[in-house]
Design an enzyme around this catalytic site. Sequence first.
Site, PDB file in Angstrom:
ATOM      1  N   ASP A  32     -22.154  18.687  86.300  1.00  0.00           N
ATOM      2  CA  ASP A  32     -21.938  17.924  87.805  1.00  0.00           C
ATOM      3  C   ASP A  32     -20.627  17.738  87.971  1.00  0.00           C
ATOM      4  O   ASP A  32     -19.623  17.310  87.056  1.00  0.00           O
ATOM      5  CB  ASP A  32     -22.680  16.573  87.619  1.00  0.00           C
ATOM      6  CG  ASP A  32     -23.219  16.161  88.916  1.00  0.00           C
ATOM      7  OD1 ASP A  32     -22.961  16.610  89.715  1.00  0.00           O
ATOM      8  OD2 ASP A  32     -23.678  14.742  88.993  1.00  0.00           O
ATOM      9  N   HIS A  77     -17.380  25.444  92.639  1.00  0.00           N
ATOM     10  CA  HIS A  77     -18.446  26.336  91.869  1.00  0.00           C
ATOM     11  C   HIS A  77     -17.841  27.221  90.866  1.00  0.00           C
ATOM     12  O   HIS A  77     -18.113  27.562  89.780  1.00  0.00           O
ATOM     13  CB  HIS A  77     -19.503  26.610  92.944  1.00  0.00           C
ATOM     14  CG  HIS A  77     -20.207  25.498  93.404  1.00  0.00           C
ATOM     15  ND1 HIS A  77     -20.912  24.543  92.814  1.00  0.00           N
ATOM     16  CD2 HIS A  77     -20.639  25.287  95.030  1.00  0.00           C
ATOM     17  CE1 HIS A  77     -21.444  23.755  93.570  1.00  0.00           C
ATOM     18  NE2 HIS A  77     -21.291  24.325  94.708  1.00  0.00           N
ATOM     19  N   LEU A 130     -26.504  32.267  69.351  1.00  0.00           N
ATOM     20  CA  LEU A 130     -26.716  31.127  70.036  1.00  0.00           C
ATOM     21  C   LEU A 130     -27.882  31.428  71.079  1.00  0.00           C
ATOM     22  O   LEU A 130     -27.979  32.382  71.869  1.00  0.00           O
ATOM     23  CB  LEU A 130     -25.493  30.809  70.863  1.00  0.00           C
ATOM     24  CG  LEU A 130     -25.759  29.611  72.129  1.00  0.00           C
ATOM     25  CD1 LEU A 130     -25.826  28.598  71.428  1.00  0.00           C
ATOM     26  CD2 LEU A 130     -24.520  29.744  73.006  1.00  0.00           C
TER      27      LEU A 130
END
Length: 239
Positions: free
Chosen positions: A18, A35, A129
């Site tokens: 955020d 972004h 991962l």
Amino acid sequence: MDTTGIENLPRHVGVIMDGNGRWAKQQGLGRSAGHRAGTERLRGIIRTSSDLGVEVLSIFAFSTENWKRPQGEVDVLMGLLREFFSEELDALDENRVRIRILGALEDVSQGVRRILREAMERTAANTGLQLNIAFNYGSRSEAVRAARLLAAEVQAGRMTVDGIDEAALMQRLYTHDQPDVDFVIRTSGEMRLSNFLLLQCAYAEFYFTDTLWPDFSDEEYKQALLAYAARDRRYGGVK
């Protein structure tokens, strides 16, 4: 900061990224620049998670509510998604990262759906991962989807109503066969889950920071993991 040898690192980390827009405003830039900077920061967090031995990393990329944003901003986010996989998929695959998309892909454009499914298929056999990308995702919608799957199995005679328990429900979630979320990190000073993995976060620990996502460095990420390692998780019991 080196976390090598630190015990009790979380198996499953969830990140609510955020603050991209506020970061851009502080820099005198448009939201699209924020972004883009956030996408660059994500690359580092993925690498660090893989290097440290985190088992699962779940990131909140695009919620079902994000479609309410201006169309221009949505288009930028879709473009960054395409760019990310175009530039990173080879490296992720080489590093044995396994990608899973959490969300309703049937509701996104054919082009985006193709890119996401290609990423999942290409990395499906990888053993490093596990990278969950919550895209067009909402936890309540996920719960409804799971309930419908269970109802269909009962209707088809493959399951009884009495056979529906917590384990059956959790196995119908997008994160089936993965451990629950141990640790949730949210940047930019907000202190809420925003419909992110609600069932999977039932016993998660939380870490909130005022740092905006593009400024959330690898070092602060490691500090957060060390903070988790120092906590005493009791799951409702007494020690």
